[in-house]
Design a protein around this motif. Sequence first.
Motif, short mmCIF file in Angstrom:
data_model
loop_
_atom_site.label_atom_id
_atom_site.label_comp_id
_atom_site.label_asym_id
_atom_site.label_seq_id
_atom_site.Cartn_x
_atom_site.Cartn_y
_atom_site.Cartn_z
N ASP A 83 -43.86 -17.78 15.60
CA ASP A 83 -41.92 -18.55 15.06
C ASP A 83 -41.36 -18.76 16.70
O ASP A 83 -40.47 -19.14 17.03
CB ASP A 83 -41.48 -18.50 14.16
N ILE A 84 -42.29 -17.50 17.15
CA ILE A 84 -41.14 -16.72 18.54
C ILE A 84 -41.98 -17.43 20.06
O ILE A 84 -41.75 -18.11 20.86
CB ILE A 84 -40.40 -15.46 18.49
N ARG A 85 -42.85 -16.46 20.18
CA ARG A 85 -44.28 -16.56 20.90
C ARG A 85 -44.33 -18.22 21.23
O ARG A 85 -44.26 -19.10 22.52
CB ARG A 85 -44.92 -15.57 21.54
N SER A 216 -35.88 -18.09 26.13
CA SER A 216 -35.68 -17.49 25.50
C SER A 216 -35.06 -17.39 23.78
O SER A 216 -35.55 -17.02 22.65
CB SER A 216 -34.51 -15.95 25.83
N LEU A 217 -34.95 -18.80 23.55
CA LEU A 217 -34.34 -19.90 22.04
C LEU A 217 -35.34 -20.51 21.52
O LEU A 217 -34.97 -20.95 21.16
CB LEU A 217 -33.11 -19.08 22.14
N SER A 218 -36.20 -20.66 23.03
CA SER A 218 -37.48 -22.14 22.17
C SER A 218 -37.67 -21.83 20.63
O SER A 218 -38.18 -21.12 20.20
CB SER A 218 -38.13 -21.98 23.42
N LYS A 219 -37.42 -23.26 20.04
CA LYS A 219 -38.12 -23.37 18.81
C LYS A 219 -38.93 -24.33 18.50
O LYS A 219 -39.14 -24.87 19.58
CB LYS A 219 -37.08 -22.55 17.29
N LEU B 228 -35.16 -12.25 21.15
CA LEU B 228 -34.56 -12.69 19.82
C LEU B 228 -35.93 -11.65 18.84
O LEU B 228 -36.36 -11.43 17.85
CB LEU B 228 -35.74 -13.89 19.58
N GLU B 229 -37.14 -11.38 19.75
CA GLU B 229 -38.15 -10.63 19.06
C GLU B 229 -38.12 -8.99 18.77
O GLU B 229 -38.26 -8.60 17.79
CB GLU B 229 -39.35 -10.48 19.34
N GLU B 259 -30.55 -18.99 12.89
CA GLU B 259 -31.30 -19.23 13.56
C GLU B 259 -32.76 -19.42 13.01
O GLU B 259 -32.49 -18.22 11.80
CB GLU B 259 -30.75 -18.28 14.54
N ARG B 261 -35.29 -18.09 12.95
CA ARG B 261 -36.65 -16.43 13.16
C ARG B 261 -35.47 -15.76 12.76
O ARG B 261 -35.75 -14.49 11.80
CB ARG B 261 -36.99 -16.03 15.07
#
Lengths: 362, 307
Positions: A83-85, A216-219, B228-229, B259, B261
Amino acid sequence: MTVLNKPPRGSQYGSGIPPWLWKRSHFFSVFGLCGVLVLVSLMATTVGSIHVPFLTTIGIILDRLSPAPDRGWPSFLATIVIDIRLPRIIMAGLAGAALATAGATYQGLFRNPLADPYLIGVAQGASLGAVIGFLLPGDWLGLGNSLIPVLAFSGAVGGATVVYLLARVGKTVPVTTLILAGVAVGALLSSLVSYLVIRSTSEVHGIMFWLMGSFSLSKWADVGAALPYITAGIIIILLYARTLNVMQLDEEQSAQLGVNVERLKLVLLTAATLITAASVSFAGTIGFVGIIIPHAVRLIWGADYRFLLPLSVLTGAIFLILADVAARAALAPMEIPIGVITALCGAPFFLYLLRRRKRQIF
Amino acid sequence: MKKTCWFLLLVIGLSLISACAPPAATGPSGTEITDQLGRITFVSPNPQRIISLAPANTEILFALGLGERVVAVTDYCDYPPEAEGKESIGGYSTPDIEKIIALTPDLILADSIHEKRVIPQLEDKGLPVVALDPRDLNEVMDAIRLVGKIAGVEAAASRLTGDMQQRISTVTALTGPLTPEQRPKVFYAIWHNPLMTAGAGTLHDELISKAGGISIAEGLAGYVEISLEVVVAADPAVMITGAGHGDDAEQTLRFLKTEPRLVKTAAGRNNRVYAIDANIISRPGPRLADALEELARLIHPELFTKL
């Protein structure tokens, strides 16, 4: 269309390689870069402030494809990788491909080596839209946090449209007028942006960060929104690769050879603007990619647009994914704006290429 | 030849203009004060025309009962409500120097943000500037005592700091004995885009730890970006942000709550995402005691139901 049988411009500087082999090696380059892109993407999923072993990363991705009941890793690792990378890698790849392709298109269309995707007011329009988004009261129209990309996209398309309309002379849009109108409108929009930034107090940091670009906040939702525009735009541009080769002569000759120059301009400007706008809305105004990647590709593989464009797509994607890795790994757990990285790595690399091949590149 | 003449005329004209500049101000007289930036200044013993260049300074002045003597404050000085009725000298980081001079203050209370640009300008004009730069709760109380000493209201200052100290001790008496396992992991979001937090050495960090939490940004220093991670991996049990500040009051709170995540963290799953008045927690003034009590209630509702 005899002109197309002429060897493409890059090859006339080739070191005695026969044309058929030269072309075949280009096909290999395209496939090779596809492989590199996949490898780089996989590597990028393992890099970040939180250490995730390579095999675990692969396991997490495979697990998502066919879920198994017993997993050997804590669930937050899956959140980090999936979900993040992954979304930020895909977003970076899309933006890199879009900016490099748009840059190559503008350079070909304007026959100007300094053209970049932000030449005709796209970046300044997007910045103005985004800054307005930052300053509007939060839940305006119920859009919440998606307000900024929507306004940035409208600003980008709006900026380019205004420039295009201003540059019209009768039924034609002369390239010089287009560039000058772009510079003027860009300056006007930039001054508005500066004014709004100075006026706002609490948002300055956020705005500056946005302007420098960041993933940094791409989803996943961002990927979903940008993907259709960027793929469609790139495909349209790729279809016009041969015509762009003809356009390298000059507009009059191209017209004599049967190219509808004004229609071509409209189609390519629209496509390039759309992909740039989609990239800018979600990634901010990342500099250097659009100008450096096409030139680097041109220096390495030559100026035949049939290869220049797809190679720019791939190289741009690879470059921005790597830049994003640097952005999050260099000072982890802090993030560096990606625009800083692209400028820092891009400019010296470009200069190196320029000095290594001391020949005219455009 | 003609050009040389013009040039000479220009030089003479320019030197006449510079001759008109006022002579450098002679050193001010009064009590010698060492302020919180380590500067040594002289202020008149009983200042009656005070200008505050920071919201926290304004709060300190009013809490010490010096509201009557304050002639001007910044646009951001909104507490106590009486402060809003005062003359304005412009923004916090960009005060209007001419207006300050025109108000003939006998004490200017500045902040570290003014160290490089504003304070030298004011000192050039011979104005008495004292800078407050409290970095933690103890230094906030030092700042209050310093202002009390300068303005001759030592008794009020010691009452105010005594009251703060007592309220702080009431909280720490309950949170002090907590074991590390009993302290929930707290993520304090300063801003959401970029995601920023308060690391070691910040007021937020000190207050969170005094309120019985462990900040997930303990390993970082100052107000910094955090990826974020790192937040997701730390899996905070409580997420807190400031609200009611600036152009959009609840942007960051909305971000923390939606958000995708962050929703998956323990704080998101258990609905423990809170907002605290950004002004009381970010201004190094007397209301930090309020901020500490509020944080303690949010982090340990079971201990502080009646506070």
